[in-house]
Design an enzyme around this catalytic site. Structure first.
Site, PDB file in Angstrom:
ATOM      1  N   VAL A  48       0.835  -1.208   0.000  1.00 49.57           N
ATOM      2  CA  VAL A  48       0.000   0.000   0.000  1.00 49.57           C
ATOM      3  C   VAL A  48       0.869   1.258   0.000  1.00 49.57           C
ATOM      4  CG1 VAL A  48      -1.747   1.320   1.249  1.00 49.57           C
ATOM      5  CG2 VAL A  48      -1.913  -1.182   1.141  1.00 49.57           C
ATOM      6  N   VAL A  98      -6.348  20.193  -3.793  1.00 50.87           N
ATOM      7  CA  VAL A  98      -6.074  20.606  -2.411  1.00 50.87           C
ATOM      8  C   VAL A  98      -6.006  22.132  -2.308  1.00 50.87           C
ATOM      9  CG1 VAL A  98      -4.303  20.612  -0.611  1.00 50.87           C
ATOM     10  CG2 VAL A  98      -4.904  18.467  -1.760  1.00 50.87           C
ATOM     11  N   ARG A 106      14.165  -0.887   7.364  1.00 50.15           N
ATOM     12  CA  ARG A 106      15.554  -1.052   6.928  1.00 50.15           C
ATOM     13  C   ARG A 106      15.774  -0.310   5.620  1.00 50.15           C
ATOM     14  NH1 ARG A 106      14.974  -5.698   9.465  1.00 50.15           N
ATOM     15  NH2 ARG A 106      13.646  -6.486   7.800  1.00 50.15           N
ATOM     16  N   GLU A 146     -10.583   5.976   5.958  1.00 45.29           N
ATOM     17  CA  GLU A 146     -11.434   5.287   4.973  1.00 45.29           C
ATOM     18  C   GLU A 146     -10.816   3.959   4.506  1.00 45.29           C
ATOM     19  OE1 GLU A 146     -14.623   6.446   3.262  1.00 45.29           O
ATOM     20  OE2 GLU A 146     -14.428   4.289   3.027  1.00 45.29           O
ATOM     21  N   VAL A 172     -11.308  -0.018   6.042  1.00 43.84           N
ATOM     22  CA  VAL A 172     -12.384  -0.978   5.789  1.00 43.84           C
ATOM     23  C   VAL A 172     -12.707  -1.018   4.296  1.00 43.84           C
ATOM     24  CG1 VAL A 172     -14.761  -1.654   6.306  1.00 43.84           C
ATOM     25  CG2 VAL A 172     -13.402  -0.493   8.055  1.00 43.84           C
ATOM     26  N   GLY A 203      -1.090 -14.937  -3.963  1.00 44.10           N
ATOM     27  CA  GLY A 203      -0.884 -13.681  -3.244  1.00 44.10           C
ATOM     28  C   GLY A 203      -2.156 -13.134  -2.590  1.00 44.10           C
ATOM     29  N   LYS A 243     -12.895  -4.725  11.262  1.00 38.78           N
ATOM     30  CA  LYS A 243     -13.670  -3.880  10.343  1.00 38.78           C
ATOM     31  C   LYS A 243     -15.117  -3.763  10.826  1.00 38.78           C
ATOM     32  CE  LYS A 243     -10.707  -5.046   6.409  1.00 38.78           C
ATOM     33  NZ  LYS A 243     -10.464  -6.043   5.346  1.00 38.78           N
ATOM     34  N   GLY A 289      -5.552  -4.653  -1.904  1.00 37.68           N
ATOM     35  CA  GLY A 289      -4.609  -4.426  -2.997  1.00 37.68           C
ATOM     36  C   GLY A 289      -3.964  -3.061  -2.864  1.00 37.68           C
TER      37      GLY A 289
END
Lengths: 460, 460
Positions: free
Chosen positions: A35, A54, A67, A147, A150, A205, A223, A326
Site C-alpha cells: 500500500v 487541495v 531497513r 477510509e 475498511v 498472493g 472492520k 490491494g
C-alpha cells in the site's frame, strides 16, 4: 498550521494552485509495503491534479521504513529514513500504513502532538484503541481519517459517517475480507477443501504465509467494529465482536449449502437490536460464516472482492461493491483522505468525527437473531423426527424446513452400526442462544448419532 | 433534549449538544411535495440525533409552499408560508426541493446572499446553471451541497468528489433514472410495449402524468452532466450531453435484446476520451438506451432502482446501488447534506467545491466509442451479405457477429414482395460517427429493404 488564506480568494486558491500560496504541504509516509509504495507513487505521479484539488502542492517529505537499502517503488533514495519518530515531526499530514498496534500507535500520537493530521489504514489499531487516537486528534484540533481501513477502495466509511448523517443506520451486512471470500469462492466453484483453497490463495498472493488474521476472522472483526461504531454512534471494539472464522468450514458444508441453493460467505453483520426482555436498544456485531441464497446480491461477489449492504431507516437498502484490498485500490482510499485533510489545512475546518453519543450496549451473541442450518446423523427408525421436533419446540425454535436422506449403510465405514439417515433442518429466525441450546440438546438425544454440521443462514 | 457534557469526551463539543451553545440552527424548507414533506418529518422526528451529530439543534424555521391551506405531512400550520423570499432571509440552512429553474434559482441566490448555506436536490438547475450558484456560494463563503440531485439515497456525489479526490475517475456508467428503468424492466419481464409499460408505471406512481422529462432522457442527462462535472473536474452542462430517450424502444427491440442474451437499459455514460486525430484529452457524456449482457451487474437492476459503476485509475471498478428516488430515500440524502453544512456552521470550515480546473473539452457524440446492434430487412438472394459487409469495411467498422434469419413471406403484409431475410449484425467498438454513417449507407443499399432496428451495445 497554515494561515488561512484571504476569504475572498478562497475558492480560487482551492480550485487551482495559486501563485500566492505555493508552499507545499509536507506528507510523511510511514511504511512502504504494497500500500505504501502505491501511495508514494500516486503522490508523485498525480502531483498536479492533487495540487489543484487541495489548493496547494503536496510534497512527499519522507518515507519511514524499517531497513534502508531495498529498492522500493522507484523512489529517490534520499526520501527514505529509519527514523519515523523524527519524520512525523516535520509533516503536515502523516500517512500510516505500517499496520499493527505498535509502533503505529505511538507514531500516530506523536504526529498528532506535533500538529499533523493523520490518515491511517490501520483497522487493527482503530478497533483496539481508536478512542485514544480520536481524543488525541480532538485535543490537538487535527483530522484523523481512516477510509482505507475498511473495504479498501470502496467508499464506505465516508458514506456512513457523512452521507447517512441525517438518517438512522439499522444494519450493515457485508463481505469485508477478500482473502476469505477468495477461499470460500474457490471451495464453492471447484469443490476444494479449506486447506487446498488456502494454499491456492497463498500461491496467488491473496493470502499471507500466515493466514490466521484473515481465516480466523480477526481482520473482519476489526472492520465490523469500525463499521458498527460509525453506524450506531457507539464505541465498539474488536473484543466486543463475536468472531468465528472459516477454518471449520468443510467441503461438505459448502456442498450442503449448494444443495440448498446457497453459498457460504464470511459475513460481518452489525445490527441495531432490542433486548427481548427489557426492550432496551442495543447493537449486535458479529463475524461468522453463513449460508446465503444464491439469489442474494452478496452471493455473486466473487474472488477477493468486497461488498457491503447498508440499511437505513429513510434511505432503504444501499449496496457498495468493489476491490476490498490491494496496493492501488487501498492507496486510492488513502489519497482521498489525504486530499480531504490537506484541504482542511488550506481552507480551514475539520472533518466530522466519529461520534459516540448513542452509547448503546453491545449485546452478547446469544441475543443475536439468526437462523440455523443443522445436519444430523440419526438412526433410521420411527419416532426420530418426533423426538427431534420436540427439542426444537422445547427451545421455542420453529422449523422452516426439514429434509431426511436415508443412507445406504457403508460397510467399510460404519459396519457395526444400524442403518442411518441424515436429517437436514433449517430453522426460522430465533435468538442465537436458543438455537445453540437446541443444538446442544439434539446432540444428547438417543436417536441422534451426531451433529454433522451447523451453520447460520442469513440474507433473507 | 439531553445535555451530557462530559469533559472526558472532548469530542462532545461537536458530538453532543452543549449547554453552552443551545441556539438552534434555523432550517428553511422550500417546497413540500413528496421529498419536502419527508425532509420536514425526519427533521422533526429525528431531532435529538441530528442535534448530537451537528453539535447544535436544528429548528425547522418554515416551509415555503405555493398555496396555504392544504394538509401536509402533519406539520403545524404556523410553519407554512407563501413568502419564500422572506423565509430564506431568516435561515442558516435553506433546503430547496421545489425543482425547476425558477423560482428555485432566484431563491437559492437570495438565500446565499443572506449568508445561508444551501442544500438542493435540483438536478435541472445545477445542470443548466450550476456555475452561477457555485460562484455565488464561493463569494458568500457558504456551502452548496446537492447529493440528492443524483441517484436519490445512493451516496454517489460525495464518494466521487471526496473519496476519489486522490484518484482519477475514468468512467461513470449507470442507471440514474428510476422511471425509465421501471418501464424497460416491465417491457423485458412482461413483453409489454412502451406505452403500455408507461401506463403501468403511471398507475403505480413511478411515472408522472407527463413523463417527458424521464422518458426523453432529460432527467438522466442532467444527472450525467453533474456526474461528469464532478468526476472530470470540468464543467459539463445538460446541453452538452448527447441525449436519446426510450420512446423509440419497441417490444421488438426488447425481444431482440433478449434473444442476444441482453437487456435494454437507459444508461448515463461519462467517459474520459481521446480525440482520435489530435490525441487531445476530452470527455464524452451521453444518455441513451443500450443493450447490455444479462450477466452484467447493471442488467440485474430491477424496477425503479438505480445503480452506478465508477471506474477510477487506482481504485478500479466500484458499484453503488440503491433506491434512486422516492420521498424518504431522497430526504435521507438531503438530510445528510443538511448535517454536513450545519456542522460547518458549528465547527467552522467549508465543504469541498466542485472544481473545474481540468477544463476538458466535451466531445460530440460522433467521437464516442461504442458498439451497434443493427437489424436489417434484406432481400433473400446471393450477394447480400457481401454487399452489407463491404459497407462496414468501407467505414472502418468491424463486425463481431452476424446472424441471418430467413422469413417465410407473409402474404397479408408483404404480398407483392420477394422473399426476405433478417440480417442481425453486432459490431466491434468504433466511433459513433462511423457506426452512424454505416447505418446510413446500409439504408441506401439496393439489397436492404429497411433498417429494422439500431441500438448501441454497452457493458463489456
Amino acid at each position: 498550521m497554515s494561515a488561512p488564506v484571504n476569504p475572498q480568494v478562497q475558492t480560487s486558491a482551492a480550485a487551482a494552485p495559486s501563485a500566492t500560496s505555493p508552499t507545499p504541504l509536507r506528507v510523511a509516509l510511514l511504511g512502504c509495503g504494497v500500500v505504501g509504495s502505491s501511495v508514494a507513487r500516486l503522490l508523485l505521479s498525480n502531483r498536479e491534479a492533487l495540487a489543484a484539488r487541495v489548493g496547494r502542492p503536496l510534497e512527499l517529505a519522507g518515507v519511514a521504513v524499517r531497513r534502508l537499502g531495498r529498492d522500493r517503488a522507484d523512489l529517490p533514495a534520499h526520501l527514505f529514513t529509519t527514523d519515523a519518530e523524527e519524520l512525523v515531526t516535520r509533516a503536515d499530514v502523516v500517512v500510516e500504513v505500517i499496520g499493527g498496534i505498535e509502533p503505529a500507535r505511538s507514531l500516530i500520537l506523536r504526529a498528532i502532538e506535533h500538529g499533523a493530521s493523520v490518515v491511517t489504514a490501520n483497522k487493527a489499531l482503530l478497533a483496539e484503541d481508536g478512542p485514544t487516537l480520536y481524543a488525541a486528534a480532538d485535543a490537538a484540533g487535527v483530522d484523523l481519517y481512516y477510509e482505507a481501513s475498511v473495504a479498501g477502495a470502496i467508499p464506505l466509511l465516508r458514506p456512513i459517517r457523512e452521507s447517512l448523517a441525517g438518517d438512522d443506520v439499522r444494519r450493515v451486512l457485508g463481505i469485508v475480507n477478500g482473502t476469505t471470500n477468495y477461499v470460500l469462492d474457490k471451495m464453492d466453484s471447484t469443490g476444494a477443501g479449506f486447506s487446498e483453497a488456502v494454499a491456492q490463495a497463498q500461491a496467488l498472493g491473496y493470502a499471507e504465509a500466515d493466514p490466521t488474521a484473515d481465516v480466523e476472522g480477526f481482520d473482519a472483526a476489526a472492520k465490523a467494529a469500525i463499521l458498527a461504531s460509525l453506524g450506531f454512534h457507539t464505541r465498539v471494539r474488536a473484543a466486543d465482536v463475536h468472531r468465528e472464522g472459516i477454518t471449520e468450514v468443510s467441503a461438505a458444508d459448502v456442498a450442503a449449502a449448494a444443495e440448498m441453493g446457497c453459498v457460504v460467505k464470511l459475513l460481518a453483520i452489525c445490527e441495531l437490536a432490542t433486548d427481548p426482555e427489557s426492550g432496551a436498544a442495543g447493537v449486535s456485531v458479529r463475524v461468522h460464516p453463513a449460508m446465503i441464497p444464491r439469489t442474494h446480491p452478496l452471493a455473486g461477489v466473487r474472488e477477493a472482492f468486497n461488498a457491503v449492504f447498508v440499511e437505513a431507516d429513510a434511505a432503504g437498502q444501499l449496496m457498495f461493491y468493489g476491490p476490498g484490498a490491494g496496493g492501488d485500490p487501498t492507496a486510492s482510499a488513502v489519497l482521498g483522505d489525504v486530499v480531504a485533510v490537506a484541504r482542511h489545512r488550506v481552507v480551514g475546518g475539520l472533518g466530522p468525527r466519529e461520534s459516540a453519543y448513542a452509547e448503546l450496549p453491545v449485546f452478547p451473541m446469544g441475543r443475536a437473531v439468526t437462523r440455523y442450518y443443522i445436519s444430523l446423523d440419526v438412526a433410521d427408525r420411527p419416532g426420530v423426527l418426533a423426538a427431534v421436533a420436540t427439542v426444537f419446540a422445547d427451545h421455542g425454535v420453529s422449523i422452516q424446513q426439514v429434509r431426511q436422506v436415508v443412507h445406504e449403510t457403508d460397510p467399510d465405514r460404519e459396519g457395526t452400526r444400524s442403518p442411518g439417515a441424515e436429517l437436514i433442518i433449517v430453522t426460522h429466525a430465533a435468538p442465537d442462544a436458543a438455537l445453540s441450546a437446541t443444538v446442544g440438546a439434539l446432540a444428547n438425544l438417543d436417536a441422534v448419532r451426531g451433529v454433522t454440521s451447523v451453520m447460520r443462514v442469513e440474507g433473507d
